[in-house]
Enzyme design. Structure first.
Site, PDB file in Angstrom:
ATOM      1  N   ARG A  80     -10.114   0.340   8.861  1.00 53.71           N
ATOM      2  CA  ARG A  80      -9.647  -0.697   9.042  1.00 53.71           C
ATOM      3  C   ARG A  80     -10.715  -1.805   9.790  1.00 53.71           C
ATOM      4  NH1 ARG A  80      -4.135   0.278   8.967  1.00 53.71           N
ATOM      5  NH2 ARG A  80      -2.695  -1.261   9.544  1.00 53.71           N
ATOM      6  N   ARG A  99      12.128  -4.585   5.663  1.00 52.89           N
ATOM      7  CA  ARG A  99      11.785  -3.355   5.175  1.00 52.89           C
ATOM      8  C   ARG A  99      12.655  -2.194   5.860  1.00 52.89           C
ATOM      9  NH1 ARG A  99       5.778  -1.377   5.431  1.00 52.89           N
ATOM     10  NH2 ARG A  99       5.875  -2.538   7.347  1.00 52.89           N
ATOM     11  N   ARG A 120      10.857  -0.336  11.367  1.00 50.20           N
ATOM     12  CA  ARG A 120       9.751   0.182  12.035  1.00 50.20           C
ATOM     13  C   ARG A 120       9.866  -0.926  13.428  1.00 50.20           C
ATOM     14  NH1 ARG A 120       4.586   0.437   8.475  1.00 50.20           N
ATOM     15  NH2 ARG A 120       3.459  -0.688  10.062  1.00 50.20           N
ATOM     16  N   LYS A 123       0.817  -1.127  -0.063  1.00 50.07           N
ATOM     17  CA  LYS A 123       0.040   0.048  -0.003  1.00 50.07           C
ATOM     18  C   LYS A 123       0.809   1.120   0.080  1.00 50.07           C
ATOM     19  CE  LYS A 123      -1.771  -1.290   3.937  1.00 50.07           C
ATOM     20  NZ  LYS A 123      -1.291  -2.314   4.216  1.00 50.07           N
ATOM     21  N   ARG A 172      -0.313  -8.556  13.792  1.00 49.08           N
ATOM     22  CA  ARG A 172      -0.816  -7.822  12.706  1.00 49.08           C
ATOM     23  C   ARG A 172      -1.759  -8.473  11.765  1.00 49.08           C
ATOM     24  NH1 ARG A 172       4.377  -4.959  10.812  1.00 49.08           N
ATOM     25  NH2 ARG A 172       3.291  -3.928   9.634  1.00 49.08           N
TER      26      ARG A 172
HETATM   27  P1  AP5 Z   1       4.916  -1.612   1.938  1.00 48.61           P
HETATM   28  O1  AP5 Z   1       4.524  -0.682   0.587  1.00 48.61           O
HETATM   29  O2  AP5 Z   1       5.517  -0.768   2.916  1.00 48.61           O
HETATM   30  O3  AP5 Z   1       3.885  -2.225   2.637  1.00 48.61           O
HETATM   31  P2  AP5 Z   1       2.580  -1.599   3.384  1.00 48.61           P
HETATM   32  O4  AP5 Z   1       1.361  -2.382   2.719  1.00 48.61           O
HETATM   33  O5  AP5 Z   1       2.285  -0.060   3.489  1.00 48.61           O
HETATM   34  O6  AP5 Z   1       2.426  -2.386   4.617  1.00 48.61           O
HETATM   35  P3  AP5 Z   1       2.333  -1.700   6.246  1.00 48.61           P
HETATM   36  O7  AP5 Z   1       3.341  -2.481   6.971  1.00 48.61           O
HETATM   37  O8  AP5 Z   1       2.895  -0.296   6.307  1.00 48.61           O
HETATM   38  O9  AP5 Z   1       1.036  -1.910   6.424  1.00 48.61           O
HETATM   39  P4  AP5 Z   1       0.205  -1.932   7.846  1.00 48.61           P
HETATM   40  O10 AP5 Z   1      -1.084  -1.831   7.474  1.00 48.61           O
HETATM   41  O11 AP5 Z   1       0.578  -3.080   8.895  1.00 48.61           O
HETATM   42  O12 AP5 Z   1       0.882  -0.769   8.918  1.00 48.61           O
HETATM   43  P5  AP5 Z   1       0.192   0.709   9.222  1.00 48.61           P
HETATM   44  O13 AP5 Z   1       1.522   1.657   8.956  1.00 48.61           O
HETATM   45  O14 AP5 Z   1      -0.972   1.045   8.415  1.00 48.61           O
HETATM   46  O15 AP5 Z   1       5.728  -2.587   1.449  1.00 48.61           O
HETATM   47  C1  AP5 Z   1       6.359  -3.524   2.415  1.00 48.61           C
HETATM   48  C2  AP5 Z   1       7.816  -3.798   2.078  1.00 48.61           C
HETATM   49  O16 AP5 Z   1       7.629  -4.747   0.935  1.00 48.61           O
HETATM   50  C3  AP5 Z   1       8.715  -2.617   1.855  1.00 48.61           C
HETATM   51  O17 AP5 Z   1      10.155  -3.112   2.070  1.00 48.61           O
HETATM   52  C4  AP5 Z   1       8.743  -2.500  -0.029  1.00 48.61           C
HETATM   53  O18 AP5 Z   1       9.671  -2.061  -0.318  1.00 48.61           O
HETATM   54  C5  AP5 Z   1       8.508  -3.931  -0.089  1.00 48.61           C
HETATM   55  N1  AP5 Z   1       7.645  -4.123  -1.458  1.00 48.61           N
HETATM   56  C6  AP5 Z   1       6.282  -3.489  -1.603  1.00 48.61           C
HETATM   57  N2  AP5 Z   1       5.638  -4.000  -2.686  1.00 48.61           N
HETATM   58  C7  AP5 Z   1       6.344  -5.034  -3.206  1.00 48.61           C
HETATM   59  C8  AP5 Z   1       6.243  -5.938  -4.400  1.00 48.61           C
HETATM   60  N3  AP5 Z   1       5.400  -5.698  -5.155  1.00 48.61           N
HETATM   61  N4  AP5 Z   1       7.369  -6.883  -4.664  1.00 48.61           N
HETATM   62  C9  AP5 Z   1       8.308  -6.950  -3.553  1.00 48.61           C
HETATM   63  N5  AP5 Z   1       8.604  -6.071  -2.543  1.00 48.61           N
HETATM   64  C10 AP5 Z   1       7.548  -5.239  -2.515  1.00 48.61           C
HETATM   65  O19 AP5 Z   1      -0.168   0.510  10.444  1.00 48.61           O
HETATM   66  C11 AP5 Z   1       0.775   0.277  11.504  1.00 48.61           C
HETATM   67  C12 AP5 Z   1      -0.240   0.409  12.858  1.00 48.61           C
HETATM   68  O20 AP5 Z   1      -0.905   1.452  13.205  1.00 48.61           O
HETATM   69  C13 AP5 Z   1      -1.127  -0.857  13.148  1.00 48.61           C
HETATM   70  O21 AP5 Z   1      -0.874  -1.874  13.280  1.00 48.61           O
HETATM   71  C14 AP5 Z   1      -2.139  -0.267  13.897  1.00 48.61           C
HETATM   72  O22 AP5 Z   1      -1.587  -0.472  15.508  1.00 48.61           O
HETATM   73  C15 AP5 Z   1      -1.983   1.434  13.743  1.00 48.61           C
HETATM   74  N6  AP5 Z   1      -3.090   1.631  12.848  1.00 48.61           N
HETATM   75  C16 AP5 Z   1      -2.860   2.376  11.625  1.00 48.61           C
HETATM   76  N7  AP5 Z   1      -3.935   2.633  10.892  1.00 48.61           N
HETATM   77  C17 AP5 Z   1      -5.005   2.051  11.848  1.00 48.61           C
HETATM   78  C18 AP5 Z   1      -6.309   2.290  11.864  1.00 48.61           C
HETATM   79  N8  AP5 Z   1      -7.169   2.699  10.571  1.00 48.61           N
HETATM   80  N9  AP5 Z   1      -7.142   1.811  12.810  1.00 48.61           N
HETATM   81  C19 AP5 Z   1      -6.602   1.404  13.812  1.00 48.61           C
HETATM   82  N10 AP5 Z   1      -5.231   1.265  14.076  1.00 48.61           N
HETATM   83  C20 AP5 Z   1      -4.512   1.693  13.061  1.00 48.61           C
HETATM   84 ZN    ZN Z   2       2.270   1.242   4.691  1.00 47.43          ZN
END
Ligand code: AP5
Ligand code: ZN
Length: 214
Positions: free
Chosen positions: A88, A127, A160, A13, A171
Site C-alpha cells: 500500500r 457492508r 467494521r 478486492k 482512508r
Molecule cells: P469489499 O470487496 O469488501 O471491498 P474491499 O475492496 O475489500 O474494501 P476494504 O474496505 O476491505 O479495503 P480497504 O483497503 O480499505 O481495507 P483493508 O481491510 O485492506 O466490498 C465492499 C462492499 O461492497 C461489500 O459490502 C461488498 O458486498 C460490496 N461490493 C463488492 N463488489 C461490488 C460490486 N461490484 N457491486 C456492488 N457492490 C459490491 O484495510 C483496513 C485498514 O488496515 C487500513 O485502513 C489500514 O489502517 C490497515 N492496513 C491494511 N493493510 C495495510 C498495509 N498494507 N499497510 C498499512 N496499513 C494497512
Molecule cells: Zn477488503
C-alpha cells in the site's frame, strides 16, 4: 500465480479474492483481515495497529512487511498467492520485491480496481462481514439470506469499526496519497491490468478471469 489486488476501500478486492483463490488454488493474504484479527485478539501487533486503523490511516510499513514476510513462507502459499491490500506504499512494494527476489520469484500480475470515489460510501456503509470466514455481504448489493446472519454458519454478521462515512474520508486520502503511486511503480514493470470495478460483481469477476487468462 503471484497476484496483487490494489484499489480503494470498497472497490471489491475482498469480494473477488475468494473467487480467484478457489479457481487457481492460491492463498489469500489480506493484511486488513490479518490486522483486524490481531486487534480482536489483542496481540502485541494488534495493540500497535489499532489506533491507526480506527482513524483510517495506514499502519507502519515495518509491521505489515513483517506479517507478509512470515505469511508467504506458509506451505499453502508456495503455489502462489493473492495479496489483497498489500503493498500500500512504494516502500512496501520495494520490500516485497526484495522478499521475492530472495526466494527467486516475482509478481506476475497487478489488478488495479479502478472506480470513482463517489460510489464507495454506499458500498462501505452497507457492508456486513462474517469475521471468522471473511465472507462479505451488503444490505443492498449482496444481502444475506436472513438479515444479520451468515449464510453458511448462521452466526451473526458485524460492521467494521472503520466503515463510517467519516473514517472513509481518511482512508481515501491515504489511498490517493500513498497507494496510487504503487500502481505507477508496477506499471513501469508492465504488470498492471485495469479492472472496471464499478460494474456488478459478476461482470467484475469476468473481467478478472479475462485478465488472469491472458
Ligand atoms: P469489499 O470487496 O469488501 O471491498 P474491499 O475492496 O475489500 O474494501 P476494504 O474496505 O476491505 O479495503 P480497504 O483497503 O480499505 O481495507 P483493508 O481491510 O485492506 O466490498 C465492499 C462492499 O461492497 C461489500 O459490502 C461488498 O458486498 C460490496 N461490493 C463488492 N463488489 C461490488 C460490486 N461490484 N457491486 C456492488 N457492490 C459490491 O484495510 C483496513 C485498514 O488496515 C487500513 O485502513 C489500514 O489502517 C490497515 N492496513 C491494511 N493493510 C495495510 C498495509 N498494507 N499497510 C498499512 N496499513 C494497512
Ligand atoms: Zn477488503
Amino acid at each position: 500465480k503471484r497476484l496483487i489486488l490494489v484499489g480503494p476501500p470498497g472497490s471489491g478486492k475482498g469480494t473477488q479474492s475468494p473467487i480467484i483463490k478457489d479457481e487457481y488454488c492460491l492463498c489469500h493474504l489480506a493484511t486488513g483481515d490479518m490486522l483486524r484479527a490481531a486487534v480482536a485478539a489483542k496481540t502485541p501487533l494488534g495493540v500497535k495497529a489499532k489506533e491507526a486503523m480506527e482513524k483510517g490511516e495506514l499502519v507502519s510499513d515495518d509491521l505489515v512487511v513483517g506479517i507478509i514476510d512470515e505469511a508467504i513462507e506458509k506451505p499453502s502459499c508456495q503455489k502462489g498467492f493473492i495479496l489483497d491490500g498489500f503493498p500500500r506504499t512504494v516502500v512496501q512494494a520495494q520490500k516485497l520485491d526484495e522478499m521475492l527476489e530472495r526466494r527467486g520469484t516475482k509478481i506476475d500480475k497487478v489488478l488495479n480496481f479502478d472506480i470513482d470515489d463517489a460510489i464507495l460510501e454506499e458500498r462501505i456503509t452497507g457492508r456486513w462481514i462474517h469475521p471468522s470466514s471473511g465472507r462479505t455481504y451488503h444490505t443492498k448489493f449482496a444481502p444475506p439470506k436472513a438479515p444479520g446472519v451468515d449464510d453458511v454458519t448462521g452466526e451473526p454478521l458485524i460492521q467494521r469499526k472503520d466503515d463510517t462515512a467519516e473514517v472513509l474520508k481518511s482512508r481515501l486520502v491515504a489511498f490517493h496519497r500513498q497507494t496510487e503511486p504503487v500502481v505507477n511503480y508496477y506499471a513501469q514493470k508492465s504488470v498492471v491490468t485495469n479492472i472496471h470495478a464499478a460494474k456488478p460483481p459478476k461482470e467484475v469477476s469476468e473481467a478478472v478471469q479475462k485478465a488472469l487468462a491472458s
